[in-house]
Each structure stands twice: as structure tokens, then as C-alpha cells.
Design an enzyme around this catalytic site. Structure first.
Site, PDB file in Angstrom:
ATOM      1  N   GLU A 161     -19.138  -5.749   0.916  1.00 46.53           N
ATOM      2  CA  GLU A 161     -18.637  -5.487   2.260  1.00 46.53           C
ATOM      3  C   GLU A 161     -19.618  -6.057   3.278  1.00 46.53           C
ATOM      4  O   GLU A 161     -20.813  -6.107   3.029  1.00 46.53           O
ATOM      5  CB  GLU A 161     -18.458  -3.976   2.467  1.00 46.53           C
ATOM      6  CG  GLU A 161     -17.285  -3.458   1.672  1.00 46.53           C
ATOM      7  CD  GLU A 161     -17.129  -1.948   1.732  1.00 46.53           C
ATOM      8  OE1 GLU A 161     -17.538  -1.341   2.725  1.00 46.53           O
ATOM      9  OE2 GLU A 161     -16.588  -1.386   0.757  1.00 46.53           O
ATOM     10  N   PHE A 205     -16.500  -9.361  -7.048  1.00 44.79           N
ATOM     11  CA  PHE A 205     -17.940  -9.168  -6.814  1.00 44.79           C
ATOM     12  C   PHE A 205     -18.302  -9.198  -5.338  1.00 44.79           C
ATOM     13  O   PHE A 205     -19.473  -9.225  -4.985  1.00 44.79           O
ATOM     14  CB  PHE A 205     -18.739 -10.235  -7.570  1.00 44.79           C
ATOM     15  CG  PHE A 205     -18.531 -10.176  -9.059  1.00 44.79           C
ATOM     16  CD1 PHE A 205     -19.265  -9.299  -9.845  1.00 44.79           C
ATOM     17  CD2 PHE A 205     -17.574 -10.976  -9.681  1.00 44.79           C
ATOM     18  CE1 PHE A 205     -19.059  -9.223 -11.217  1.00 44.79           C
ATOM     19  CE2 PHE A 205     -17.359 -10.897 -11.051  1.00 44.79           C
ATOM     20  CZ  PHE A 205     -18.104 -10.024 -11.826  1.00 44.79           C
ATOM     21  N   LEU A 206     -17.298  -9.211  -4.452  1.00 44.45           N
ATOM     22  CA  LEU A 206     -17.621  -9.317  -3.023  1.00 44.45           C
ATOM     23  C   LEU A 206     -18.423  -8.109  -2.563  1.00 44.45           C
ATOM     24  O   LEU A 206     -18.344  -7.034  -3.151  1.00 44.45           O
ATOM     25  CB  LEU A 206     -16.344  -9.458  -2.187  1.00 44.45           C
ATOM     26  CG  LEU A 206     -15.327  -8.318  -2.164  1.00 44.45           C
ATOM     27  CD1 LEU A 206     -15.747  -7.184  -1.257  1.00 44.45           C
ATOM     28  CD2 LEU A 206     -13.979  -8.839  -1.734  1.00 44.45           C
ATOM     29  N   CYS A 209     -19.452   1.168  -4.126  1.00 42.49           N
ATOM     30  CA  CYS A 209     -19.431   0.572  -5.472  1.00 42.49           C
ATOM     31  C   CYS A 209     -20.612   0.944  -6.358  1.00 42.49           C
ATOM     32  O   CYS A 209     -20.423   1.527  -7.428  1.00 42.49           O
ATOM     33  CB  CYS A 209     -19.345  -0.944  -5.350  1.00 42.49           C
ATOM     34  SG  CYS A 209     -17.725  -1.470  -4.807  1.00 42.49           S
ATOM     35  N   ASP A 216       0.861  -1.177   0.000  1.00 44.77           N
ATOM     36  CA  ASP A 216       0.000   0.000   0.000  1.00 44.77           C
ATOM     37  C   ASP A 216       0.897   1.226   0.000  1.00 44.77           C
ATOM     38  O   ASP A 216       2.102   1.128   0.243  1.00 44.77           O
ATOM     39  CB  ASP A 216      -0.931   0.006   1.221  1.00 44.77           C
ATOM     40  CG  ASP A 216      -2.198   0.842   0.969  1.00 44.77           C
ATOM     41  OD1 ASP A 216      -3.268   0.264   0.700  1.00 44.77           O
ATOM     42  OD2 ASP A 216      -2.100   2.094   1.021  1.00 44.77           O
ATOM     43  N   PHE A 234     -32.180  -8.242  -3.807  1.00 43.98           N
ATOM     44  CA  PHE A 234     -32.128  -6.848  -4.280  1.00 43.98           C
ATOM     45  C   PHE A 234     -33.520  -6.325  -4.651  1.00 43.98           C
ATOM     46  O   PHE A 234     -33.669  -5.460  -5.490  1.00 43.98           O
ATOM     47  CB  PHE A 234     -31.144  -6.688  -5.447  1.00 43.98           C
ATOM     48  CG  PHE A 234     -29.726  -6.549  -4.951  1.00 43.98           C
ATOM     49  CD1 PHE A 234     -29.052  -5.349  -5.045  1.00 43.98           C
ATOM     50  CD2 PHE A 234     -29.088  -7.616  -4.338  1.00 43.98           C
ATOM     51  CE1 PHE A 234     -27.770  -5.216  -4.546  1.00 43.98           C
ATOM     52  CE2 PHE A 234     -27.807  -7.491  -3.839  1.00 43.98           C
ATOM     53  CZ  PHE A 234     -27.143  -6.290  -3.945  1.00 43.98           C
ATOM     54  N   THR A 281     -12.402  -2.128 -10.151  1.00 40.57           N
ATOM     55  CA  THR A 281     -13.455  -1.964 -11.161  1.00 40.57           C
ATOM     56  C   THR A 281     -13.062  -0.812 -12.074  1.00 40.57           C
ATOM     57  O   THR A 281     -12.886   0.321 -11.614  1.00 40.57           O
ATOM     58  CB  THR A 281     -14.800  -1.655 -10.467  1.00 40.57           C
ATOM     59  OG1 THR A 281     -15.057  -2.699  -9.521  1.00 40.57           O
ATOM     60  CG2 THR A 281     -15.930  -1.579 -11.478  1.00 40.57           C
ATOM     61  N   ASN A 314     -23.352  -4.603 -11.669  1.00 43.61           N
ATOM     62  CA  ASN A 314     -23.707  -3.582 -10.682  1.00 43.61           C
ATOM     63  C   ASN A 314     -24.844  -2.696 -11.179  1.00 43.61           C
ATOM     64  O   ASN A 314     -25.725  -2.312 -10.410  1.00 43.61           O
ATOM     65  CB  ASN A 314     -22.475  -2.741 -10.313  1.00 43.61           C
ATOM     66  CG  ASN A 314     -21.701  -3.387  -9.177  1.00 43.61           C
ATOM     67  OD1 ASN A 314     -22.079  -4.442  -8.679  1.00 43.61           O
ATOM     68  ND2 ASN A 314     -20.619  -2.760  -8.760  1.00 43.61           N
ATOM     69  N   ARG A 336     -18.463   5.636   2.470  1.00 42.82           N
ATOM     70  CA  ARG A 336     -18.461   6.150   1.095  1.00 42.82           C
ATOM     71  C   ARG A 336     -19.867   6.099   0.500  1.00 42.82           C
ATOM     72  O   ARG A 336     -20.505   5.054   0.499  1.00 42.82           O
ATOM     73  CB  ARG A 336     -17.477   5.344   0.232  1.00 42.82           C
ATOM     74  CG  ARG A 336     -16.034   5.661   0.562  1.00 42.82           C
ATOM     75  CD  ARG A 336     -15.079   4.836  -0.259  1.00 42.82           C
ATOM     76  NE  ARG A 336     -14.975   3.467   0.241  1.00 42.82           N
ATOM     77  CZ  ARG A 336     -14.115   2.574  -0.256  1.00 42.82           C
ATOM     78  NH1 ARG A 336     -13.327   2.902  -1.253  1.00 42.82           N
ATOM     79  NH2 ARG A 336     -14.064   1.362   0.252  1.00 42.82           N
TER      80      ARG A 336
HETATM   81  N1  LIG Z   1     -15.262  -2.371  -1.531  1.00 46.99           N
HETATM   82  C1  LIG Z   1     -15.992  -3.214  -2.239  1.00 46.99           C
HETATM   83  O1  LIG Z   1     -17.004  -3.743  -1.757  1.00 46.99           O
HETATM   84  C2  LIG Z   1     -15.597  -3.588  -3.646  1.00 46.99           C
HETATM   85  C3  LIG Z   1     -16.182  -4.712  -4.241  1.00 46.99           C
HETATM   86  C4  LIG Z   1     -15.814  -5.036  -5.553  1.00 46.99           C
HETATM   87  C5  LIG Z   1     -14.912  -4.246  -6.254  1.00 46.99           C
HETATM   88  N2  LIG Z   1     -14.392  -3.135  -5.653  1.00 46.99           N
HETATM   89  C6  LIG Z   1     -13.443  -2.343  -6.423  1.00 46.99           C
HETATM   90  O2  LIG Z   1     -12.121  -2.665  -5.983  1.00 46.99           O
HETATM   91  C7  LIG Z   1     -11.293  -1.502  -5.993  1.00 46.99           C
HETATM   92  C8  LIG Z   1     -10.742  -1.264  -4.608  1.00 46.99           C
HETATM   93  O3  LIG Z   1     -11.825  -1.009  -3.745  1.00 46.99           O
HETATM   94  P1  LIG Z   1     -11.658  -1.003  -2.162  1.00 46.99           P
HETATM   95  O4  LIG Z   1     -13.007  -0.800  -1.593  1.00 46.99           O
HETATM   96  O5  LIG Z   1     -10.831  -2.162  -1.739  1.00 46.99           O
HETATM   97  O6  LIG Z   1     -10.799   0.349  -1.995  1.00 46.99           O
HETATM   98  P2  LIG Z   1     -10.151   0.939  -0.668  1.00 46.99           P
HETATM   99  O7  LIG Z   1     -10.189   2.401  -0.819  1.00 46.99           O
HETATM  100  O8  LIG Z   1     -10.754   0.289   0.540  1.00 46.99           O
HETATM  101  O9  LIG Z   1      -8.630   0.448  -0.737  1.00 46.99           O
HETATM  102  C9  LIG Z   1      -7.732   0.822  -1.733  1.00 46.99           C
HETATM  103  C10 LIG Z   1      -6.330   0.825  -1.158  1.00 46.99           C
HETATM  104  O10 LIG Z   1      -5.421   1.058  -2.215  1.00 46.99           O
HETATM  105  C11 LIG Z   1      -4.386   1.900  -1.717  1.00 46.99           C
HETATM  106  N3  LIG Z   1      -3.654   2.490  -2.849  1.00 46.99           N
HETATM  107  C12 LIG Z   1      -3.933   3.586  -3.574  1.00 46.99           C
HETATM  108  N4  LIG Z   1      -3.008   3.750  -4.538  1.00 46.99           N
HETATM  109  C13 LIG Z   1      -2.126   2.731  -4.430  1.00 46.99           C
HETATM  110  C14 LIG Z   1      -0.958   2.337  -5.133  1.00 46.99           C
HETATM  111  N5  LIG Z   1      -0.512   3.027  -6.168  1.00 46.99           N
HETATM  112  N6  LIG Z   1      -0.291   1.249  -4.707  1.00 46.99           N
HETATM  113  C15 LIG Z   1      -0.733   0.529  -3.668  1.00 46.99           C
HETATM  114  N7  LIG Z   1      -1.831   0.851  -2.957  1.00 46.99           N
HETATM  115  C16 LIG Z   1      -2.538   1.927  -3.341  1.00 46.99           C
HETATM  116  C17 LIG Z   1      -5.100   2.869  -0.810  1.00 46.99           C
HETATM  117  O11 LIG Z   1      -4.212   3.487   0.095  1.00 46.99           O
HETATM  118  C18 LIG Z   1      -6.099   1.935  -0.119  1.00 46.99           C
HETATM  119  O12 LIG Z   1      -5.552   1.364   1.039  1.00 46.99           O
HETATM  120  C19 LIG Z   1     -12.160  -0.367  -6.534  1.00 46.99           C
HETATM  121  O13 LIG Z   1     -11.991  -0.287  -7.916  1.00 46.99           O
HETATM  122  C20 LIG Z   1     -13.570  -0.847  -6.225  1.00 46.99           C
HETATM  123  O14 LIG Z   1     -14.531  -0.307  -7.099  1.00 46.99           O
HETATM  124  C21 LIG Z   1     -14.687  -2.800  -4.364  1.00 46.99           C
END
Ligand SMILES: NC(=O)c1ccc[n+]([C@@H]2O[C@H](COP(=O)([O-])OP(=O)(O)OC[C@H]3O[C@@H](n4cnc5c(N)ncnc54)[C@H](O)[C@@H]3O)[C@@H](O)[C@H]2O)c1
Length: 446
Positions: free
Chosen positions: A152, A149-150, A257, A32, A246, A120, A205, A324
Site C-alpha cells: 500500500e 506482492f504490492l 498483511c 464487491d 527492510f 493471500t 512476507n 489494520r
Molecule cells: N492490502 C495489501 O497491501 C495486500 C497486498 C498483497 C496481498 N493482499 C491480500 O489480498 C487480499 C485482499 O486484500 P485487500 O487489502 O485488498 O482487502 P480489502 O479489505 O481492502 O478489500 C477486500 C474487498 O473484498 C470485498 N469482499 C468481501 N467478500 C466478497 C465477496 N464474496 N465478493 C466480492 N467482494 C467481496 C470487501 O467488501 C472488500 O471491499 C487479502 O488476502 C490480502 O492478504 C493484500
């Protein structure tokens, strides 16, 4: 010996991916860019609230390494999952700066390496990344789209029991390599080209959001016509062609998301010259749905200036501290703009709410949130809110108006507990309908 893996981005998706693959026996290097995040993870503290995650990370601690350095990832791993944020920009397009930063930071890579995109991203991103890699002389670095597709709050279960795994690759062998990683999971694997894999995620989605906006509009029509949306949704959902998931009415879809992905798909279509009319309506219905709560409060209380309203549940869904795009972020400023005194309660997201909800009085207990309140709104369906039926909570309020934005409570039970109860798409009660013994001290406006 299982293949060592890299995970770039230690958020919800990255940490769940790391924990689950480590649990399958892989060594995982998690990178990270936030030093505090890496320090906390190294110290065994998980910076997000996701049930079971800290336990699974702890159980596999020996196989998981945390780092701030991109080079560390590729020293150990030849396959790296990218799970960096892709938040919305003001234009509604996805912000891909974190994705491009990952590419910019790639170290010298001599051996065959595969970048697996879990973030995504808009359709066409993989093509652009492929082009950039080739232009930089990195044709031996493969690219695979493997959308996640998880959801939270159930993320670990979802990761290990997905309805499908989607693998989109330019090179069939790269796709095979990634698909093999998921062998411990029994589920269909959809093999596709990269653009189609990217579209599966966005379209899924968008479809879920459409279902939610659809049932919310049905709920609104039920309110006008006297039908009960709970029964309507039950009757509809039993049709296998429709399905019950849903199909729960409420104050609209939210979270990190659905809103951003739906808007990103609408903009993507627009950028490509196609006007996605259906999604435009889905988004508008969702915006209005949150604001209808304010109308329900005013119906009973009149102007809200000086009235105290308690927002119960501030995170976007139960069992997460993720704020968010939470509905509370729309409701609180709307109520403050009407001159209301706004209180907020949440069992895990108070710290996050402190920054996100300026002007809101945050309370640690339900009793503190409800004391002398003129109304309460169930914004997030935390289990704890079933306790609202307790006489001492209802009695703490100045006027017992309860707007249930999630249809969490049974209307008859809420009414029997002495509330003037409003929900979504189900019959509302007014003061006259309260049991005599439960007559509240202060009259509501009829
Ligand atoms: N949260 C969900 O439920 C979910 C589900 C499916 C898909 N997604 C997708 O997955 C992606 C991540 O979502 P998330 O909720 O895990 O995001 P998040 O914000 O919880 O985590 C992202 C992490 O990436 C880090 N980061 C940023 N730039 C970086 C880099 N260059 N190198 C390394 N780390 C870096 C950030 O500091 C942060 O800790 C998004 O595209 C989201 O749309 C999220």
C-alpha cells in the site's frame, strides 16, 4: 481485442488490479458485496486512499464496470481474479470465509473459466478449492494461484513493476493464459505448482518480517551498548547478500498483511505438525517492540497518569488510511491503561481512527495535537512530521519530549530544535544535554 477480466473484491488489491489491467486495455468487471462501495465507485469516488488510484480508475473509466452481482462478472469474463479479504481469526489461522463465499456464489459456468487467486491464502487452499470444484462437476473451471506482492502507498508502481510474477497452476495451459495477461510487464515469471506459489507469498512476507524483527533486536542491543543502529544498518545493508531494504529499525512491522501472514504461516506449520520456532520469536519481538515506546516515555516522565501524549501518525504507514494492525492500535490502549490522556493526529486516517481508537482525542492539526502535551510519539513517518523541527511546534508542548518511533528525524537536528529526543537504537538525549537557550519550562523526570 484484449481478454475481458473479472475482479472479485474491490479493496486495495482488487481496485489496483482492475485499474492496471484496464490501463493495459482490458475491459474489467469489478464485483464487491458492499453496496455503498459499488455506489461510490460508480460515482467516481474511491473508498480507499492510495496515491494515483482514483486518477487511474478515472482515466480508464470506460473500460471498468462495477457490480454487486457475481453473475455479471462471468457474463463478460472467462478469467476472474479473486481479491477478497483473508483476515486473521482468533486462532491466528486465516479466515477463508470470503473465499468460500466466492465459490458458493459462482453461477452456472458452461465454458472454460479460470479462477485466479490473488488473495493471500494458506498453502493447501488451492488443493481444497480444486477438490470442491471437481466435486461440484466444475472440472472445466481452472484454478490458478497468482499471489500479489504490492505494498500500500506504492501499489500502482508495485503492480506495474513487480520484482517477479508468480503463477501456480494445476493445468499448464491455465498458467500460460494467466502469464500472458502480464506480458506488458517486463519481469521474471515464476511458474510453479499451486502449493509452491501459495508458499512463495507466505514465505516472502515471513522473511521480510524476520528482517524487521532482526534489525529491531540489533537496535535494542545498540541502545544497551552505545552503538548507533543507523550506521550498523548502513554497514550491513551494503552487503549484497543482506541488502538494505527492510533493515530500518522502528516500532515493528504492522499493517494489513505482514502480521496476519506471519501468524498464518506459523499456525499453518503448527497445524501440519511443525513448530516454526523462528517465526514465534519474530512475532514476539514485534509485539514487544511497540511496547518499548511506553518505557521510553516513562523513563523521562515517570508514571504517565494525567500526562498528555500525542500520537503522530495513526495509519499503519504513510500515504494510506489503512488502520489494520496499525501500531497506534496497540500504543493508544497501552497509554490509556497507564492513565495518560492520549491525542492522535493523522493527515488522512482521522475518520478511520474515530472508530478504531476509542478514548483518543483526535486532532486535525499538529499544533492542536502538541499544544500543552507532555510528550509526542512519531508512530507513522508522514512527511509532514519533518515540520516538528519548527520552533512554534516545539514551543507549543508543555515538555518537549519526542519519541521518534521511526527514526524519521536527525537526532542532532531534533536536539538543536529543543527536543529531548529518543529514537530507536540511536543515542538518546536527556534534559541536561539541551542547548541552554532551549531549556523547557517544565522539568522532566531524570
Ligand atoms: N492490502 C495489501 O497491501 C495486500 C497486498 C498483497 C496481498 N493482499 C491480500 O489480498 C487480499 C485482499 O486484500 P485487500 O487489502 O485488498 O482487502 P480489502 O479489505 O481492502 O478489500 C477486500 C474487498 O473484498 C470485498 N469482499 C468481501 N467478500 C466478497 C465477496 N464474496 N465478493 C466480492 N467482494 C467481496 C470487501 O467488501 C472488500 O471491499 C487479502 O488476502 C490480502 O492478504 C493484500
Amino acid at each position: 481485442m484484449k481478454e475481458p477480466l473479472g475482479v472479485i473484491g474491490a479493496g486495495w488489491v482488487g481496485l489496483v488490479t482492475a485499474a492496471c489491467f484496464a490501463d493495459f486495455g482490458h475491459e474489467v468487471v469489478v464485483r464487491d458485496v458492499v453496496p455503498q462501495r459499488i455506489e461510490e465507485l460508480e460515482a467516481g469516488r474511491v473508498p480507499i486512499f492510495e496515491p494515483g488510484l482514483s486518477e487511474l480508475l478515472a482515466a480508464n473509466r470506460d473500460r471498468i464496470h462495477y457490480t454487486l452481482e457475481m453473475a455479471d462478472v462471468f457474463e463478460r469474463a472467462r478469467i476472474a481474479f479473486v481479491s477478497v479479504p483473508t483476515p486473521p481469526t482468533h486462532s491466528g489461522d486465516a479466515d477463508l470465509s470470503a473465499v468460500w463465499r466466492v465459490l458458493d456464489e459462482l453461477p452456472e459456468l458452461d465454458e472454460r473459466t479460470i479462477i485466479v487467486m490473488k488473495s493471500t491464502v494458506p498453502v493447501g487452499t488451492g488443493e481444497k478449492v480444486r477438490h470442491e470444484l471437481d466435486a461440484r462437476g466444475l472440472a472445466h473451471v481452472g484454478y490458478v494461484s497468482n499471489p500479489e506482492f504490492l505494498a500500500e502507498s506504492t501499489a500502482l508502481w508495485d503492480f506495474k513493476h513487480p520484482d517477479r510474477i508468480v503463477v501456480g497452476a494445476f493445468d499448464r495451459a491455465d498458467g500460460d493464459t494467466v502469464a500472458t495477461l502480464y506480458e506488458p510487464i517486463e519481469t521474471p515469471v515464476v511458474r510453479a505448482d499451486v502449493a509452491s506459489a501459495e508458499m512463495v507469498k507466505l514465505a516472502s512476507n515471513a522473511f521480510l518480517a524476520t528482517k524487521i524483527s532482526f534489525i529491531n533486536e540489533i537496535a535494542n542491543v545498540c541502545e544497551e551498548t552505545g552503538a548507533d543502529v543507523s550506521l550498523v544498518a548502513e554497514g550491513m545493508g551494503l552487503d549484497r547478500r543482506i541488502g538494505s531494504l527492510f533493515l530500518r529499525p522502528g516500532i515493528g512491522y504492522s499493517g494489513s498483511c505482514l502480521p496476519k501472514d506471519v501468524t498464518a504461516l506459523k499456525q499453518l506449520a503448527g497445524n501440519s505438525g511443525y513448530h516454526f520456532q523462528l517465526l514465534t520469536a519474530v512475532i514476539e519481538v514485534n509485539e514487544l517492540q511497540k511496547r518499548r515506546v511506553v518505557g521510553k516515555l516513562m523513563k523521562h516522565l515517570g508514571p504517565l497518569r494525567g500526562k498528555t501524549v500525542a500520537l503522530l501518525g495513526l495509519a499503519f504507514k504513510p500515504n494510506t488510511n489503512d488502520m489494520r494492525d496499525a501500531p497506534s492500535l496497540i500504543l493508544a490502549p497501552r497509554l490509556l491503561a497507564e492513565g495518560a490522556v492520549v491525542r492522535g493526529w493523522d493527515p488522512v486516517a482521522l475518520e478511520e481512527a474515530q472508530q478504531a481508537l476509542r478514548g483518543v482525542e483526535l486532532k486535525e492539526t499538529l499544533l492542536d495535537a502538541l499544544k500543552d502535551a507532555d510528550a509526542a510519539v512519531i508512530v507513522t513517518e508522514w512527511d509532514e512530521l519533518a515540520g516538528l523541527l519548527a520552533p512554534e511546534l516545539r514551543a507549543a508542548m508543555r515538555t518537549p519530549l519526542l519519541v521518534d518511533g521511526r527514526n524519521l528525524l536527525d537526532p542532532d537536528a531534533a536536539r538543536a530544535a529543543g527536543y529531548v529526543y529518543e529514537s530507536i537504537g540511536r543515542a538518546a538525549h536527556d534534559l541536561d544535554s539541551l542547548p541552554e537557550t532551549e531549556e523547557p519550562e517544565t522539568k522532566l523526570r531524570r
